[in-house]
Design a protein around this motif. Structure first.
Motif: not given
Length: 135
Positions: A51-65
């Motif tokens: 998986y690859r995740v691209l954020p729209l904004k800088d310093s995005t907090r991502l939680i994967i459950t």
């Protein structure tokens, strides 16, 4: 009007020198389609998915459950995706390390991807030869 992105003869994961040479092509999603929450289900391959995740904004907090296929909780992970066009790849730093069983694995089962700003989640099957290197 649509935009297609492609790459010929790529490796997934990139660090694998004996990997297959895959042709990737996908329809790019407009930013208006990016969301704060996605759900993914693996392709039901033995070693999981990449998986690859691209954020729209800088310093995005991502939680994967992650949940097992029977719905039981498996694990939860939190990462901060940095600045300057960075992205998150699952297990990027450890993709070629062996786990305790001597196998390499991606994400399996059902995952919920939640972020504090819009993200785009891309799911890839590992290249064909990648699983053959695992003994």
């Amino acid at each position: 009007i649509g935009l297609l992105s492609f790459h010929e003869r790529t490796f997934i994961p990139q660090q694998s020198p004996d990997n297959g040479r895959d042709h990737l092509i996908e329809m790019m999603q407009p930013l208006s389609n990016w969301r704060n929450k996605f759900v993914s289900v693996d392709f039901n391959r033995k070693y999981g998915d990449f998986y690859r995740v691209l954020p729209l904004k800088d310093s995005t907090r991502l939680i994967i459950t992650n949940y097992l296929k029977d719905g039981a909780f498996s694990y939860k992970d939190t990462v901060i995706i940095g600045t300057g066009g960075n992205y998150y790849e699952y297990n990027n730093a450890k993709i070629n390390e062996y786990n305790s069983r001597g196998e390499l694995e991606g994400i399996k089962n059902i995952s919920i991807w939640e972020a504090d700003s819009p993200i785009l989640v891309s799911q890839y099957a590992y290249s064909q030869n990648w699983k053959k290197r695992i003994r």
